[in-house]
Design a protein around this motif. Sequence first.
Motif, PDB file in Angstrom:
ATOM      1  N   GLY A  42     -32.881 -10.800 -24.657  1.00 47.16           N
ATOM      2  CA  GLY A  42     -33.600  -9.690 -25.283  1.00 47.16           C
ATOM      3  C   GLY A  42     -32.769  -8.993 -26.341  1.00 47.16           C
ATOM      4  N   HIS A  43     -31.487  -8.840 -26.068  1.00 48.77           N
ATOM      5  CA  HIS A  43     -30.548  -8.261 -27.033  1.00 48.77           C
ATOM      6  C   HIS A  43     -30.537  -9.100 -28.310  1.00 48.77           C
ATOM      7  N   MET A  44     -30.476 -10.418 -28.151  1.00 48.39           N
ATOM      8  CA  MET A  44     -30.409 -11.294 -29.319  1.00 48.39           C
ATOM      9  C   MET A  44     -31.711 -11.263 -30.127  1.00 48.39           C
ATOM     10  N   ILE A  45     -32.844 -11.277 -29.463  1.00 48.12           N
ATOM     11  CA  ILE A  45     -34.127 -11.239 -30.163  1.00 48.12           C
ATOM     12  C   ILE A  45     -34.263  -9.944 -30.961  1.00 48.12           C
ATOM     13  N   GLU A  46     -33.917  -8.819 -30.339  1.00 49.03           N
ATOM     14  CA  GLU A  46     -34.016  -7.530 -31.022  1.00 49.03           C
ATOM     15  C   GLU A  46     -33.044  -7.449 -32.190  1.00 49.03           C
ATOM     16  N   ALA A  47     -31.815  -7.970 -31.987  1.00 44.95           N
ATOM     17  CA  ALA A  47     -30.833  -7.954 -33.075  1.00 44.95           C
ATOM     18  C   ALA A  47     -31.285  -8.822 -34.239  1.00 44.95           C
ATOM     19  N   ASP A  48     -31.939  -9.940 -33.935  1.00 46.23           N
ATOM     20  CA  ASP A  48     -32.442 -10.814 -34.995  1.00 46.23           C
ATOM     21  C   ASP A  48     -33.571 -10.132 -35.770  1.00 46.23           C
ATOM     22  N   GLN A  49     -34.469  -9.460 -35.076  1.00 48.46           N
ATOM     23  CA  GLN A  49     -35.589  -8.798 -35.731  1.00 48.46           C
ATOM     24  C   GLN A  49     -35.134  -7.648 -36.627  1.00 48.46           C
ATOM     25  N   GLN A  53     -31.341  -4.562 -41.493  1.00 48.55           N
ATOM     26  CA  GLN A  53     -32.053  -3.310 -41.688  1.00 48.55           C
ATOM     27  C   GLN A  53     -31.138  -2.121 -41.402  1.00 48.55           C
ATOM     28  N   ARG A  54     -31.612  -0.940 -41.706  1.00 43.05           N
ATOM     29  CA  ARG A  54     -30.796   0.260 -41.494  1.00 43.05           C
ATOM     30  C   ARG A  54     -30.531   0.499 -40.016  1.00 43.05           C
ATOM     31  N   ASP A  55     -31.450   0.050 -39.154  1.00 44.55           N
ATOM     32  CA  ASP A  55     -31.275   0.232 -37.714  1.00 44.55           C
ATOM     33  C   ASP A  55     -30.817  -1.059 -37.037  1.00 44.55           C
ATOM     34  N   ALA A  56     -30.070  -1.892 -37.750  1.00 49.10           N
ATOM     35  CA  ALA A  56     -29.580  -3.157 -37.197  1.00 49.10           C
ATOM     36  C   ALA A  56     -28.748  -2.906 -35.941  1.00 49.10           C
ATOM     37  N   LEU A  57     -28.888  -3.801 -34.973  1.00 48.13           N
ATOM     38  CA  LEU A  57     -28.147  -3.679 -33.725  1.00 48.13           C
ATOM     39  C   LEU A  57     -26.782  -4.337 -33.829  1.00 48.13           C
ATOM     40  N   GLY A  58     -25.815  -3.754 -33.145  1.00 48.53           N
ATOM     41  CA  GLY A  58     -24.510  -4.370 -33.024  1.00 48.53           C
ATOM     42  C   GLY A  58     -24.551  -5.545 -32.054  1.00 48.53           C
ATOM     43  N   PRO A  59     -23.513  -6.377 -32.046  1.00 45.02           N
ATOM     44  CA  PRO A  59     -23.529  -7.608 -31.256  1.00 45.02           C
ATOM     45  C   PRO A  59     -23.126  -7.431 -29.796  1.00 45.02           C
ATOM     46  N   HIS A  60     -22.739  -6.209 -29.385  1.00 48.85           N
ATOM     47  CA  HIS A  60     -22.250  -6.022 -28.023  1.00 48.85           C
ATOM     48  C   HIS A  60     -23.006  -4.901 -27.319  1.00 48.85           C
ATOM     49  N   GLY A  61     -23.108  -5.024 -26.008  1.00 46.84           N
ATOM     50  CA  GLY A  61     -23.702  -3.979 -25.184  1.00 46.84           C
ATOM     51  C   GLY A  61     -23.026  -3.930 -23.830  1.00 46.84           C
ATOM     52  N   VAL A  62     -23.228  -2.834 -23.125  1.00 46.10           N
ATOM     53  CA  VAL A  62     -22.650  -2.644 -21.795  1.00 46.10           C
ATOM     54  C   VAL A  62     -23.771  -2.512 -20.775  1.00 46.10           C
ATOM     55  N   MET A  63     -23.591  -3.139 -19.617  1.00 46.12           N
ATOM     56  CA  MET A  63     -24.569  -3.085 -18.537  1.00 46.12           C
ATOM     57  C   MET A  63     -23.952  -2.402 -17.321  1.00 46.12           C
ATOM     58  N   LEU A  64     -24.735  -1.594 -16.615  1.00 44.69           N
ATOM     59  CA  LEU A  64     -24.314  -0.977 -15.365  1.00 44.69           C
ATOM     60  C   LEU A  64     -25.290  -1.395 -14.271  1.00 44.69           C
ATOM     61  N   PHE A  65     -24.747  -1.761 -13.113  1.00 46.67           N
ATOM     62  CA  PHE A  65     -25.558  -2.280 -12.020  1.00 46.67           C
ATOM     63  C   PHE A  65     -25.500  -1.338 -10.813  1.00 46.67           C
ATOM     64  N   PHE A  66     -26.672  -1.122 -10.207  1.00 47.79           N
ATOM     65  CA  PHE A  66     -26.798  -0.268  -9.031  1.00 47.79           C
ATOM     66  C   PHE A  66     -27.710  -0.965  -8.016  1.00 47.79           C
ATOM     67  N   VAL A  67     -27.466  -0.732  -6.726  1.00 48.19           N
ATOM     68  CA  VAL A  67     -28.379  -1.225  -5.702  1.00 48.19           C
ATOM     69  C   VAL A  67     -28.939  -0.050  -4.923  1.00 48.19           C
ATOM     70  N   ALA A  68     -30.180  -0.204  -4.450  1.00 46.67           N
ATOM     71  CA  ALA A  68     -30.844   0.819  -3.660  1.00 46.67           C
ATOM     72  C   ALA A  68     -31.445   0.182  -2.413  1.00 46.67           C
ATOM     73  N   ASN A  69     -31.493   0.946  -1.355  1.00 44.59           N
ATOM     74  CA  ASN A  69     -32.038   0.470  -0.096  1.00 44.59           C
ATOM     75  C   ASN A  69     -33.507   0.086  -0.259  1.00 44.59           C
ATOM     76  N   ALA A  70     -33.861  -1.118   0.201  1.00 44.28           N
ATOM     77  CA  ALA A  70     -35.245  -1.598   0.140  1.00 44.28           C
ATOM     78  C   ALA A  70     -35.474  -2.514   1.333  1.00 44.28           C
ATOM     79  N   PRO A  71     -35.795  -1.955   2.498  1.00 44.44           N
ATOM     80  CA  PRO A  71     -35.897  -2.750   3.725  1.00 44.44           C
ATOM     81  C   PRO A  71     -36.894  -3.903   3.664  1.00 44.44           C
ATOM     82  N   ALA A  72     -37.890  -3.806   2.787  1.00 42.90           N
ATOM     83  CA  ALA A  72     -38.883  -4.870   2.706  1.00 42.90           C
ATOM     84  C   ALA A  72     -38.387  -6.087   1.947  1.00 42.90           C
ATOM     85  N   GLU A  73     -37.305  -5.954   1.211  1.00 49.77           N
ATOM     86  CA  GLU A  73     -36.764  -7.075   0.449  1.00 49.77           C
ATOM     87  C   GLU A  73     -35.956  -8.000   1.350  1.00 49.77           C
TER      88      GLU A  73
END
Length: 261
Positions: A42-49, A53-73
């Motif tokens: 998704g990052h690559m598709i958006e950066a390509d689009q 342009q003036r709002d061009a995306l940079g080539p790097h991003g940061v992700m943060l991961f969290f888990v939450a209790n979900a007994p049904a999973e």
Amino acid sequence: MMTYAAPPPPHPQHDDGVSPAARRWADLRTQVVFRARRLNLGHMIEADQRFGQRDALGPHGVMLFFVANAPAEPHGYTLHTAYRLWLASPDSDDLVRLLADLTEVTADNIARATATGRGWHPLGPEGSLVNGGDLGLPGNAVYVGAGVTTLDTDRGRWHQVARTLRDVPANGRRLSVFDLPGQCYALLTDGTALHLHRDPHAPLGVDGVRCNRTLDPDRISYYNPHANLTDQGDDGTREVWRRLAVLHRTLAVHLLGRRPA
């Protein structure tokens, strides 16, 4: 302000000798791979689009991961991912510098909140580090890791490769963004280090995943060539791991009250 409880307990022990915790972490690594792959594309598709342009995306991003209790999973939890992408600029084009700057901002936010007696969380509302993904978390969500999505690969820097999509090659076949690879790095609080090379033209059965810990808990004994993953690769790759580790450790100490394994 939300409070962030301890990770939810795993489901009961299986009869095969593999602990529920081992199965849960292996499943989490697999889910992180899936989320990172999807976010990188998704990052690559958006950066390509937005390229040029003036709002061009940079080539790097940061992700943060969290888990939450979900007994049904199946493993008793759900994974939540928030991310930060930057507009293209000289600063955001340098991944090592980007990680160092974000770590400094994180430390400043923690110090400022501590000095005033207020809590701080990377998803805000004050001093948020992210601008996309799961921006609202359940009250029992727990931080489990940080990662990087980057459009730079061994094929070249993103800005160089993106220009080739606008060229008409001699054979007349123009490449599309779906022909291009990307890559991700991730560190989790159990000591997992994971690298994903997303290649749309990889041979069948080659998933591009390298991990210092197993994604298959039923493989009790095997040789893992990536056991020291963060020490492998060239100087630039090892520096990315080092900078990501500092950010990850800063967040883990603040949010969990301990250093990651």
